[in-house]
Design a protein around this motif. Structure first.
Motif, short mmCIF file in Angstrom:
data_model
loop_
_atom_site.label_atom_id
_atom_site.label_comp_id
_atom_site.label_asym_id
_atom_site.label_seq_id
_atom_site.Cartn_x
_atom_site.Cartn_y
_atom_site.Cartn_z
N MET A 1 0.84 -1.19 0.00
CA MET A 1 0.00 0.00 0.00
C MET A 1 0.87 1.24 0.00
N GLN A 2 0.26 2.36 -0.40
CA GLN A 2 0.94 3.64 -0.36
C GLN A 2 0.18 4.59 0.56
N ALA A 3 0.92 5.48 1.20
CA ALA A 3 0.32 6.46 2.10
C ALA A 3 1.13 7.73 2.05
N LEU A 4 0.44 8.87 2.14
CA LEU A 4 1.10 10.18 2.21
C LEU A 4 1.19 10.55 3.68
N LEU A 5 2.40 10.53 4.23
CA LEU A 5 2.58 10.60 5.67
C LEU A 5 3.11 11.96 6.13
N SER A 6 2.61 12.37 7.30
CA SER A 6 3.19 13.50 8.03
C SER A 6 4.23 12.92 8.97
N VAL A 7 5.49 13.23 8.69
CA VAL A 7 6.59 12.68 9.50
C VAL A 7 7.16 13.71 10.45
N THR A 8 6.84 14.99 10.22
CA THR A 8 7.29 16.08 11.08
C THR A 8 6.29 17.21 10.94
N PRO A 9 6.08 18.02 11.98
CA PRO A 9 5.13 19.12 11.87
C PRO A 9 5.52 20.08 10.75
N GLY A 10 4.54 20.48 9.95
CA GLY A 10 4.83 21.39 8.85
C GLY A 10 3.67 21.50 7.89
N GLY A 11 3.90 22.22 6.81
CA GLY A 11 2.87 22.43 5.81
C GLY A 11 2.78 21.26 4.85
N PRO A 12 2.01 21.43 3.79
CA PRO A 12 1.82 20.33 2.82
C PRO A 12 3.13 19.82 2.24
N ALA A 37 -10.79 10.17 -0.89
CA ALA A 37 -10.73 10.78 0.44
C ALA A 37 -11.06 12.26 0.31
N GLY A 38 -11.98 12.72 1.13
CA GLY A 38 -12.29 14.13 1.17
C GLY A 38 -11.20 14.91 1.88
N VAL A 39 -10.99 16.14 1.46
CA VAL A 39 -10.01 17.02 2.09
C VAL A 39 -10.79 18.06 2.89
N ASN A 40 -10.44 18.22 4.17
CA ASN A 40 -11.16 19.12 5.05
C ASN A 40 -10.20 20.01 5.82
N PHE A 41 -10.71 21.13 6.31
CA PHE A 41 -9.83 22.10 6.95
C PHE A 41 -9.02 21.52 8.11
N PRO A 42 -9.57 20.62 8.94
CA PRO A 42 -8.74 20.04 10.00
C PRO A 42 -7.46 19.38 9.48
N ASP A 43 -7.47 18.89 8.24
CA ASP A 43 -6.25 18.29 7.68
C ASP A 43 -5.12 19.31 7.62
N THR A 44 -5.46 20.57 7.30
CA THR A 44 -4.43 21.61 7.20
C THR A 44 -3.83 21.93 8.56
N LEU A 45 -4.63 21.78 9.61
CA LEU A 45 -4.16 22.08 10.97
C LEU A 45 -3.42 20.90 11.58
N MET A 46 -3.92 19.69 11.32
CA MET A 46 -3.37 18.50 11.97
C MET A 46 -1.91 18.28 11.60
N ILE A 47 -1.55 18.53 10.34
CA ILE A 47 -0.17 18.27 9.93
C ILE A 47 0.79 19.30 10.52
N ARG A 48 0.26 20.43 11.02
CA ARG A 48 1.09 21.46 11.66
C ARG A 48 1.02 21.38 13.19
N ASP A 49 0.36 20.36 13.71
CA ASP A 49 0.15 20.22 15.16
C ASP A 49 -0.66 21.39 15.73
N LEU A 50 -1.59 21.91 14.95
CA LEU A 50 -2.42 23.03 15.40
C LEU A 50 -3.85 22.61 15.68
N TYR A 51 -4.15 21.32 15.53
CA TYR A 51 -5.51 20.84 15.76
C TYR A 51 -5.60 20.25 17.16
N GLN A 52 -6.85 20.19 17.70
CA GLN A 52 -7.01 19.67 19.06
C GLN A 52 -6.66 18.19 19.17
N ILE A 53 -6.73 17.47 18.04
CA ILE A 53 -6.33 16.07 18.02
C ILE A 53 -4.96 15.97 17.36
#
Length: 333
Positions: A1-12, A37-53
């Motif tokens: 399988m393939q996955a697009l991973l967040s390995v460190t806090p940051g932008g896209p 997969a739908g793209v939603n605003f929490p995705d933009t925050l989560m990869i920067r560690d700015l989301y509550q989860i």
């Protein structure tokens, strides 16, 4: 399988496409072959560690997916390989496969394309919970939608119209205003990107004028920032101000306005409501599928990206360029 991973806090640009072993289900788990997969605003925050989860890294963003069940673990009775499903997972969706609990998945109608299914629950679920459960919207009421051309905003327009309301869509450009009129908004207004005090007063006056001087009954605020106060000032007596999101920043609200207008400021945390009121969520979902089947609502997908370019999809949301929904597809992966 393939996955697009967040390995460190940051932008896209910090996301990395990675090859991983295909998952196998354990007891009470299913494995999905993700098609969209739908793209939603929490995705933009989560990869920067700015989301509550904050998921442990590495993780794939993408909390809204659709596809087929490919295998099930011991004890799974409600799903079988080949079932077409959507799922809300919080994260993990920017991948070709995902292992998850059956409780997070819902079977979808055969006539519903995977792209529609992956663009459905987050936006319509949020907006229906906001308008139905939190605002108690009634036919004939006036609704102002801030950030109306985005995913939840466009869903709010369609749902408010289906519920018999009059909709004023507030956006930042003429092309977004045209988009909102095309999907059913009765009126539109264009607000400036930056608001000083005079611009705030002018915005409030414009909203009141569109509402025939009486004010709006419900404000659906998916923007926040400096737009919140003029929207609150434009409310009618007994209005309900829905706090949905704040990509423009968390506003400071003069609470004396709520006293003067006899209005309410109402928080909308749809994700928490799903867990706290699962029966209500199930009922809302059934009603949303009915509205979809009748053609009263339909996801407005304006952009599609393959998994290899999913970072661009997140960037589009960050820059607030998206109209309606943006989808990541896995058909070529």
């Amino acid at each position: 399988m393939q996955a697009l991973l967040s390995v460190t806090p940051g932008g896209p640009e910090s996301l990395e496409l990675t090859t991983l072993p295909d998952p196998t289900p354990e007891s009470d788990e299913i494995v999905m072959r993700i098609r969209a997969a739908g793209v939603n605003f929490p995705d933009t925050l989560m990869i920067r560690d700015l989301y509550q989860i904050k998921p442990p890294r590495p993780f794939a963003p993408g909390g809204e997916i659709a596809g087929e069940v490919v295998s099930v673990g011991e004890g799974v009775a409600d799903f079988a390989p080949g079932d077409r499903v959507l799922a809300l997972t919080g994260h993990g969706g920017f991948a070709t496969h995902l292992k998850l609990k059956p409780a997070t998945a819902v079977k979808i109608p055969d006539v519903m394309p995977f792209e529609d299914a992956a663009s459905f629950v987050f936006t319509y679920g949020t907006s229906y919970h906001a308008l139905k459960d939190r605002a108690l919207l009634k036919p004939g009421e006036k609704v102002l939608v801030l950030g109306a051309a985005g995913g939840v905003g466009s869903a709010a327009i369609e749902l408010a119209k289906a519920m018999g309301a009059h909709v004023i869509a507030a956006v930042s450009s003429e092309d977004k205003a045209l988009f909102c009129r095309d999907i059913g908004a009765d009126q539109t207004l264009i607000y400036p990107r930056d608001l000083d005090r005079e611009a705030q007063k002018a915005l409030s006056a414009e909203i009141k004028a569109l509402a025939l001087g009486e004010g709006v009954d419900v404000v659906y605020d998916a923007v926040g920032g400096d737009y919140a106060e003029p929207a609150l000032r434009s409310m009618a007596w007994g209005g309900r101000y829905l706090v949905v999101g704040f990509p423009a920043g968390i506003p400071s609200i003069p609470l004396n306005l709520t006293l003067l207008k006899g209005c309410q400021i109402v928080g909308v945390f749809w994700g928490a409501s799903v867990f706290r009121d699962p029966k209500g969520h199930t009922q809302n979902l059934a009603e949303l599928f009915r509205l979809y089947g009748s053609g009263e609502i339909s996801p407005r997908i304006s952009a599609r990206f393959p998994l290899t370019q999913a970072a661009k999809a997140i960037g589009m949301l960050e820059r607030r360029e998206a109209l309606g929904k943006v989808v990541v597809t896995m058909e070529d992966n």
